[in-house]
Scaffold this motif. Structure first.
Motif, short mmCIF file in Angstrom:
data_model
loop_
_atom_site.label_atom_id
_atom_site.label_comp_id
_atom_site.label_asym_id
_atom_site.label_seq_id
_atom_site.Cartn_x
_atom_site.Cartn_y
_atom_site.Cartn_z
N UNK A 112 0.95 -1.01 -0.16
CA UNK A 112 0.08 0.07 0.09
C UNK A 112 0.83 1.22 -0.18
N UNK A 113 0.61 2.28 -0.80
CA UNK A 113 1.45 3.39 -0.82
C UNK A 113 0.39 4.60 -0.65
N UNK A 114 0.76 5.91 -0.16
CA UNK A 114 0.03 6.97 -0.17
C UNK A 114 1.07 7.97 -1.24
N UNK A 115 0.02 8.61 -2.08
CA UNK A 115 0.88 9.23 -3.11
C UNK A 115 0.57 10.89 -3.20
N UNK A 116 1.60 11.48 -3.08
CA UNK A 116 1.13 13.18 -3.45
C UNK A 116 1.87 13.48 -4.57
N UNK A 117 1.46 14.20 -5.51
CA UNK A 117 2.05 14.72 -6.68
C UNK A 117 3.22 13.73 -7.25
N UNK A 166 4.56 8.86 -0.56
CA UNK A 166 5.19 9.45 0.59
C UNK A 166 5.07 8.48 1.91
N UNK A 167 4.10 7.55 1.75
CA UNK A 167 3.73 6.51 3.09
C UNK A 167 3.67 5.39 2.25
N UNK A 168 3.85 4.02 3.03
CA UNK A 168 3.59 2.95 2.77
C UNK A 168 3.59 1.85 3.81
N UNK A 228 6.15 2.98 6.80
CA UNK A 228 6.89 4.16 6.95
C UNK A 228 6.27 5.30 6.09
N UNK A 229 6.70 6.45 6.58
CA UNK A 229 6.54 7.80 6.18
C UNK A 229 7.57 8.69 5.86
N UNK A 230 7.83 9.33 4.57
CA UNK A 230 8.79 10.10 4.46
C UNK A 230 8.75 11.41 5.65
N UNK A 250 3.14 13.52 10.46
CA UNK A 250 2.19 14.07 11.31
C UNK A 250 1.07 14.87 10.27
N UNK A 251 0.68 14.35 9.38
CA UNK A 251 -0.44 14.81 8.56
C UNK A 251 -1.55 13.66 8.54
N UNK A 252 -1.46 12.76 9.28
CA UNK A 252 -2.61 11.75 8.98
C UNK A 252 -2.50 10.84 7.91
N UNK A 253 -1.32 10.86 7.17
CA UNK A 253 -1.49 9.99 5.94
C UNK A 253 -1.45 8.54 6.23
N UNK A 254 -0.65 8.27 7.30
CA UNK A 254 -0.71 6.76 7.66
C UNK A 254 -2.14 6.23 8.27
#
Length: 99
Positions: A3-8, A12-14, A31-33, A38-42
């Motif tokens: 799973x991965x969170x993508x911005x632009x 940025x997280x996985x 993990x989060x870059x 602290x932005x709630x991405x995970x």
């Protein structure tokens, strides 16, 4: 599964998810870059994992959490189970969430 969170167009997280058995998923390598922490991405990533788990008949999520990260997982509804163990020189505890 990964799973991965993508911005632009940048991941940025996985997290990695492995099916332990037909009712349990084991979440690993969360993990989060640094600039994106602290932005709630995970938290959003975990919501997606949990929804996918439910959709696949999974009723339990487990993970080995670094002790310094336990608060995050407790906030998501995980509970500490078992004794401490060392992984890569860092103290961890297994945690689980029944869904």
């Amino acid at each position: 599964m990964y799973y991965g969170g993508v911005i632009d167009d940048t991941v940025v997280c996985c997290a990695r998810v492995i099916e332990e058995d037909n009712k349990t998923w084991h979440i690993q390598r969360v993990a989060t870059k640094k600039p994106f922490r602290g932005q709630g991405l995970n938290s959003q990533l975990f919501k997606k994992i949990e929804q996918d788990a439910k959709n696949n008949g999974i009723d339990r999520l487990i993970l080995g959490a670094q002790d310094q990260a336990q608060g995050f997982y407790l906030h998501l509804g995980f509970k500490v189970v078992g004794d401490a163990f060392i992984d890569a020189g860092i103290t961890h505890h297994m945690m689980e969430k029944k869904i």
